[in-house]
Design an enzyme around this catalytic site. Structure first.
Site, PDB file in Angstrom:
ATOM      1  N   ASN A   9       0.869  -1.179   0.000  1.00  0.00           N
ATOM      2  CA  ASN A   9       0.000   0.000   0.000  1.00  0.00           C
ATOM      3  C   ASN A   9       0.908   1.232   0.000  1.00  0.00           C
ATOM      4  OD1 ASN A   9      -1.799   2.052   0.467  1.00  0.00           O
ATOM      5  ND2 ASN A   9      -2.284   1.451   2.568  1.00  0.00           N
ATOM      6  N   TRP A  10       1.031   1.847  -1.181  1.00  0.00           N
ATOM      7  CA  TRP A  10       1.954   2.984  -1.307  1.00  0.00           C
ATOM      8  C   TRP A  10       1.413   4.262  -0.678  1.00  0.00           C
ATOM      9  CZ3 TRP A  10       4.500   3.131  -6.861  1.00  0.00           C
ATOM     10  CH2 TRP A  10       5.382   2.053  -6.979  1.00  0.00           C
ATOM     11  N   LYS A  11       0.136   4.281  -0.370  1.00  0.00           N
ATOM     12  CA  LYS A  11      -0.513   5.493   0.165  1.00  0.00           C
ATOM     13  C   LYS A  11      -0.221   6.691  -0.747  1.00  0.00           C
ATOM     14  CE  LYS A  11       0.077   3.447   4.672  1.00  0.00           C
ATOM     15  NZ  LYS A  11       0.045   3.618   6.101  1.00  0.00           N
ATOM     16  N   HIS A  97      -9.525   1.180   4.912  1.00  0.00           N
ATOM     17  CA  HIS A  97      -8.242   1.393   5.598  1.00  0.00           C
ATOM     18  C   HIS A  97      -8.451   2.372   6.754  1.00  0.00           C
ATOM     19  CE1 HIS A  97      -4.103   2.607   6.350  1.00  0.00           C
ATOM     20  NE2 HIS A  97      -3.746   1.491   5.749  1.00  0.00           N
ATOM     21  N   GLU A  99      -6.802   4.784   7.750  1.00  0.00           N
ATOM     22  CA  GLU A  99      -6.583   6.209   7.422  1.00  0.00           C
ATOM     23  C   GLU A  99      -7.812   6.810   6.729  1.00  0.00           C
ATOM     24  OE1 GLU A  99      -2.881   5.521   5.423  1.00  0.00           O
ATOM     25  OE2 GLU A  99      -1.968   5.039   7.358  1.00  0.00           O
ATOM     26  N   GLU A 169      -5.413  -5.038  10.497  1.00  0.00           N
ATOM     27  CA  GLU A 169      -4.406  -4.006  10.710  1.00  0.00           C
ATOM     28  C   GLU A 169      -4.685  -3.290  12.026  1.00  0.00           C
ATOM     29  OE1 GLU A 169      -2.478  -2.812   6.781  1.00  0.00           O
ATOM     30  OE2 GLU A 169      -4.169  -1.486   7.059  1.00  0.00           O
ATOM     31  N   GLY A 175       2.360   2.203  10.725  1.00  0.00           N
ATOM     32  CA  GLY A 175       3.313   3.300  10.570  1.00  0.00           C
ATOM     33  C   GLY A 175       3.973   3.739  11.871  1.00  0.00           C
ATOM     34  N   SER A 215       3.372  -2.134  10.406  1.00  0.00           N
ATOM     35  CA  SER A 215       4.827  -2.151  10.638  1.00  0.00           C
ATOM     36  C   SER A 215       5.439  -3.519  10.351  1.00  0.00           C
ATOM     37  CB  SER A 215       5.149  -1.686  12.062  1.00  0.00           C
ATOM     38  OG  SER A 215       4.730  -0.342  12.237  1.00  0.00           O
ATOM     39  N   GLY A 236       2.752  -1.239   4.242  1.00  0.00           N
ATOM     40  CA  GLY A 236       2.791   0.191   3.936  1.00  0.00           C
ATOM     41  C   GLY A 236       4.219   0.624   3.662  1.00  0.00           C
ATOM     42  N   GLY A 237       4.849   1.232   4.664  1.00  0.00           N
ATOM     43  CA  GLY A 237       6.194   1.818   4.510  1.00  0.00           C
ATOM     44  C   GLY A 237       7.191   0.940   3.785  1.00  0.00           C
TER      45      GLY A 237
HETATM   46  C1  PEP Z   1      -0.836   0.138   6.040  1.00  0.00           C
HETATM   47  O1  PEP Z   1      -1.045   1.341   6.084  1.00  0.00           O
HETATM   48  O2  PEP Z   1      -1.625  -0.603   5.449  1.00  0.00           O
HETATM   49  C2  PEP Z   1       0.355  -0.367   6.729  1.00  0.00           C
HETATM   50  C3  PEP Z   1       0.343  -1.616   7.085  1.00  0.00           C
HETATM   51  O3  PEP Z   1       1.356   0.528   6.968  1.00  0.00           O
HETATM   52  P1  PEP Z   1       2.787   0.230   7.619  1.00  0.00           P
HETATM   53  O4  PEP Z   1       3.292  -1.065   7.037  1.00  0.00           O
HETATM   54  O5  PEP Z   1       3.645   1.387   7.227  1.00  0.00           O
HETATM   55  O6  PEP Z   1       2.585   0.136   9.096  1.00  0.00           O
END
Ligand code: PEP
Length: 252
Positions: A9-11, A97, A99, A169, A175, A215, A236-237
């Site tokens: 997920n590049w956001k 999600h 966010e 999640e 994050g 994370s 994500g990251g």
């Molecule tokens: C996400 O936003 O779906 C996610 C899992 O982010 P991160 O891996 O950065 O915690």
């Protein structure tokens, strides 16, 4: 045997050229190694989907969007419909999600509408659920996740449910660098599979892919993916760097 899935997920990250460079790098990394049995998905910002689909055509990854409109078409300025995604050969879409729930007030009812839109256009929804820190501290995580899934997914007919991916999640892990322990992830994934079994029966529950997100990194992916009910990750990251994403894919 359930599908193994790693979805990035590049956001809201990367310029067009950076996005292209990262995908080219991913293609090269995938070409350098033996064929993987992991279903790899990259969810780019909507504006890069066409480019991503072009690149994915000659590689072993699929492309997903990060959101979709709850409506079919019409006067919804700025929105992107499931029909539009389908017409661009987009195969997956993240919905619900945390966010989007937090910044765009997306409700379970809206997630349900989005699921319907996506399934109607043969796009696989990756439906996110998870509790915030205060809810975990109050030991309400199971109740919260059950409510999210019941209100956003349990209206589906059994056949439709076979086209769903769930991503657990925990919001406190997204994050933040604070990953759920493999035991916490397993406990929740088994709970989710259990409530799906209660509603749809053993066969459907057994086949349902449930991803962990929050994370997840090249360092902790292997222990998370080793859990019996963890079928992969929503990343994500760490999905922003092709080499790290590749290490997570290879963590199975
Ligand atoms: C996400 O936003 O779906 C996610 C899992 O982010 P991160 O891996 O950065 O915690």
């Amino acid at each position: 045997m359930r599908q193994k899935i790693v979805a990035g997920n590049w956001k809201m990250n990367k310029s067009f050229s950076e996005a292209e460079e990262t995908l080219d790098e991913l293609v090269n990394l995938l070409d350098e190694q033996e064929k993987t049995d992991v279903n790899i998905i990259v969810c780019t910002p909507a504006i890069y989907l066409e480019m991503a689909v072009d690149i994915a055509e000659s590689s072993a990854f699929a492309v997903g969007a990060q959101d979709v409109s709850a409506y079919e078409k019409g006067a919804y300025t700025g929105e992107i419909s499931a029909t539009m995604l389908n017409s661009m050969q987009v195969e997956y879409c993240i919905i619900g999600h945390s966010e989007r729930r937090k910044y765009h007030h997306e409700s379970n009812a809206e997630v349900a509408q989005k699921v319907e839109q996506l399934l109607g256009k043969t796009i696989t929804p990756i439906v996110c659920c998870g509790e915030v820190l205060a809810e975990r501290e109050a030991n309400r995580q199971f109740e919260v996740v059950k409510q999210q899934l019941s209100e956003s997914l349990f209206q589906l007919q059994p056949l439709d449910f076979t086209n769903i991916i769930i991503a657990y999640e925990p919001v406190w892990a997204i994050g933040t660098g604070k990953t759920a322990t493999p035991e916490q992830a397993q406990e929740m994934h088994a709970f989710i599979r259990g409530i799906v079994e209660d509603k749809y029966g053993k066969e459907i529950a057994k086949k349902l892919p449930i991803l962990y997100g929050g994370s997840c990194t090249p360092q902790n992916a292997a222990t998370l993916f080793a859990q019996p009910d963890v079928d992969g990750g929503l990343i994500g990251g760490a999905s922003l760097v092709a080499q790290d994403f590749m290490k997570i894919i290879n963590a199975f």
